[in-house]
Write a protein that holds these residues in place. Structure first.
Motif, short mmCIF file in Angstrom:
data_model
loop_
_atom_site.label_atom_id
_atom_site.label_comp_id
_atom_site.label_asym_id
_atom_site.label_seq_id
_atom_site.Cartn_x
_atom_site.Cartn_y
_atom_site.Cartn_z
N PHE A 25 0.81 -1.19 0.00
CA PHE A 25 0.00 0.00 0.00
C PHE A 25 0.85 1.25 0.00
CE2 PHE A 25 -2.94 -3.02 2.27
CZ PHE A 25 -3.61 -3.36 1.13
N ALA A 26 0.33 2.29 -0.62
CA ALA A 26 1.07 3.54 -0.80
C ALA A 26 1.14 4.31 0.51
CB ALA A 26 0.37 4.39 -1.85
N GLN A 27 2.23 5.01 0.66
CA GLN A 27 2.41 5.94 1.77
C GLN A 27 2.16 7.36 1.27
OE1 GLN A 27 2.99 4.71 4.89
NE2 GLN A 27 2.79 2.73 3.87
N ASP A 28 1.95 8.28 2.20
CA ASP A 28 1.72 9.66 1.81
C ASP A 28 2.89 10.22 1.04
OD1 ASP A 28 -0.03 10.27 4.87
OD2 ASP A 28 -0.85 10.03 2.86
N ALA A 29 2.63 10.89 -0.06
CA ALA A 29 3.68 11.53 -0.85
C ALA A 29 3.95 12.92 -0.29
CB ALA A 29 3.25 11.62 -2.31
N PRO A 30 5.16 13.42 -0.44
CA PRO A 30 5.51 14.74 0.11
C PRO A 30 5.05 15.90 -0.75
CG PRO A 30 7.41 13.76 -0.95
CD PRO A 30 6.31 12.74 -1.02
N ASP A 31 4.37 15.62 -1.88
CA ASP A 31 3.99 16.69 -2.79
C ASP A 31 3.05 17.69 -2.12
OD1 ASP A 31 3.81 14.74 -5.88
OD2 ASP A 31 5.48 15.39 -4.64
N ASP A 32 3.09 18.92 -2.59
CA ASP A 32 2.23 19.97 -2.09
C ASP A 32 0.77 19.59 -2.36
OD1 ASP A 32 2.25 23.58 -2.52
OD2 ASP A 32 0.84 22.27 -1.51
N LYS A 33 -0.06 19.52 -1.29
CA LYS A 33 -1.46 19.12 -1.44
C LYS A 33 -2.22 20.10 -2.31
CE LYS A 33 -1.89 16.49 2.84
NZ LYS A 33 -2.64 16.36 4.13
N ARG A 34 -1.86 21.37 -2.27
CA ARG A 34 -2.56 22.34 -3.11
C ARG A 34 -2.33 22.05 -4.58
NH1 ARG A 34 -0.35 27.81 -0.56
NH2 ARG A 34 1.50 26.47 -0.57
N GLU A 35 -1.13 21.58 -4.94
CA GLU A 35 -0.85 21.24 -6.34
C GLU A 35 -1.69 20.04 -6.76
OE1 GLU A 35 2.80 19.81 -9.28
OE2 GLU A 35 3.19 20.27 -7.17
N VAL A 36 -1.81 19.03 -5.88
CA VAL A 36 -2.59 17.84 -6.19
C VAL A 36 -4.05 18.22 -6.41
CG1 VAL A 36 -3.50 15.69 -5.24
CG2 VAL A 36 -1.06 16.21 -5.03
N HIS A 37 -4.63 19.00 -5.49
CA HIS A 37 -6.03 19.39 -5.63
C HIS A 37 -6.22 20.26 -6.88
CE1 HIS A 37 -7.92 17.84 -1.97
NE2 HIS A 37 -6.76 18.05 -1.37
N GLY A 38 -5.22 21.08 -7.18
CA GLY A 38 -5.32 21.93 -8.36
C GLY A 38 -5.35 21.14 -9.65
N ILE A 39 -4.49 20.12 -9.76
CA ILE A 39 -4.46 19.34 -10.99
C ILE A 39 -5.73 18.50 -11.13
CG2 ILE A 39 -3.21 17.33 -10.07
CD1 ILE A 39 -2.92 18.92 -13.59
N LEU A 40 -6.28 18.02 -10.00
CA LEU A 40 -7.53 17.26 -10.07
C LEU A 40 -8.67 18.14 -10.57
CD1 LEU A 40 -7.36 15.17 -6.76
CD2 LEU A 40 -6.96 14.37 -9.10
N ARG A 41 -8.72 19.38 -10.08
CA ARG A 41 -9.76 20.31 -10.56
C ARG A 41 -9.57 20.61 -12.04
NH1 ARG A 41 -8.85 22.84 -5.48
NH2 ARG A 41 -7.38 24.27 -6.46
N LYS A 42 -8.31 20.72 -12.46
CA LYS A 42 -8.03 21.06 -13.86
C LYS A 42 -8.41 19.92 -14.79
CE LYS A 42 -4.52 23.78 -16.28
NZ LYS A 42 -3.12 24.29 -16.23
N ILE A 43 -8.10 18.68 -14.40
CA ILE A 43 -8.48 17.52 -15.21
C ILE A 43 -10.00 17.47 -15.36
CG2 ILE A 43 -8.56 15.00 -15.25
CD1 ILE A 43 -5.84 14.99 -13.83
N GLN A 44 -10.68 17.72 -14.26
CA GLN A 44 -12.14 17.63 -14.25
C GLN A 44 -12.77 18.71 -15.12
OE1 GLN A 44 -13.54 17.77 -10.24
NE2 GLN A 44 -15.32 16.51 -10.63
#
Length: 338
Positions: A25-44
């Motif tokens: 199972f995956a562990q938490d990635a250190p990436d900026d959460k704001r970037e992750v949420h931003g790209i998800l919104r952009k894909i959508q």
């Protein structure tokens, strides 16, 4: 599109299979959460708001299917045309939340209302922002799909209720160019990708149907009732999944599916519940039982289909998730009278 689900609901000869994998199972990635949420919104949003036209290939196990999609946004909303390029000609025209399915071989129009956009590249659902709860999301390498540069994002599952994904996203617009589903061995078991794509100036004439003389075609209205509460529930959903919609649908009569006495299956209504974690989806279908069904499950690529009797009803659970998740849903379906 939803009229393709006739094939899933009408599965009559299921065989029992099982899978047993040892996931890491995956562990938490250190990436900026704001970037992750931003790209998800952009894909959508990009799949809904951009004009684009292209050909894409869908590979599921040994099966490969090619389709062409054209999407245009104007003052009246979204217009979309999906053409199936392999096998029997089929065409789907969507105007906002209404889809018309053209079946020229049988001269039939199937009309469905209250449909959400669910055709590639629009794979994410309304609860896509909850994806980080179910997947560790991290940026990977830059790649190219259909001659276009794209950024790869890895979605590693946090449990054994879902597969992992590799999403390749066009760097400027955020449009999804390729989605690969991977198992616990990091093997690609299903993928969908553009082979040719134009983004931007798309001729609106391209979203008109190729079949113009349809006045004498048979019309089937598949939507019977939307946003219902039938009393059927799933007591134990896999973590991260939530109910998106529940509706009654009409399943048209089929000459291809026979009862045990050789007679064709008659048109009937079916209840459908749709659950999603923001990317993976599970559908539950509940319909009157017929005597030509065999209980069990069938798996192809990432898709698992399971069928089971419950009293006088036949239950079918379909989803692009591991068989353990499908079995959990199937074993917790109950009817709670109002």
């Amino acid at each position: 599109m939803m009229c393709l689900l006739r094939m899933n609901i009408a599965v009559a000869g299921l065989v029992v299979i099982g899978t047993s994998l040892s996931p890491t199972f995956a562990q938490d990635a250190p990436d900026d959460k704001r970037e992750v949420h931003g790209i998800l919104r952009k894909i959508q949003s990009s799949a809904q708001k951009l004009n684009y036209s292209g050909t894409f290939v869908y590979q599921q196990a040994s099966q490969i299917r090619t389709s062409r999609i054209t999407h245009v946004v104007d003052g009246n909303g979204e217009l979309e045309k999906l053409e199936i390029l392999d096998g029997q000609p089929r065409e789907y025209l969507r105007k906002n939340d209404e889809v018309t399915c053209y079946l020229p071989e049988s001269k039939t129009l199937q009309i469905e209302k209250n449909v959400t956009q669910e055709v590639f590249p629009a794979l994410l659902t309304a609860n896509a922002q909850s994806l980080p709860q179910s997947y560790a999301i991290k940026k990977a390498d830059v790649s190219r799909v259909a001659g276009i540069d794209c950024q790869t994002y890895l979605l590693d599952p946090r449990d054994n209720s879902r597969y992992g994904y590799r999403l390749c996203v066009e760097k400027n617009s955020g449009l999804l160019l390729r989605a690969q589903t991977v198992n616990t061995k990091n093997e690609v078991i299903e993928q969908i990708a553009f082979t040719q794509l134009t983004i931007g100036d798309i001729d609106k004439q391209k979203v008109k149907s190729s079949f113009q003389n349809t006045a004498q075609w048979h019309v089937e209205n598949l939507t019977v009732q939307s946003n219902i509460n039938s009393g059927w529930i799933v007591k134990s959903l896999p973590a991260g999944f939530r109910k998106m919609r529940e509706m009654k649908r009409l399943i048209p009569a089929s000459e291809a599916v026979k009862n045990s006495d050789g007679s064709p299956v008659k048109a009937h209504q079916v209840i459908q519940m749709i659950f999603s974690d923001g990317l993976a989806a599970i559908s539950v279908f509940i319909e009157p039982d017929s005597d030509n069904r065999t209980e069990g499950s069938l798996q192809q690529g990432a898709m698992t289909i399971m069928g089971k009797r419950q009293a006088e009803f036949w239950l079918t659970v379909v989803g692009e998730v591991p068989v353990t998740a499908i079995r959990q849903v199937m074993n917790s379906i109950e009817f709670k009278p109002k």
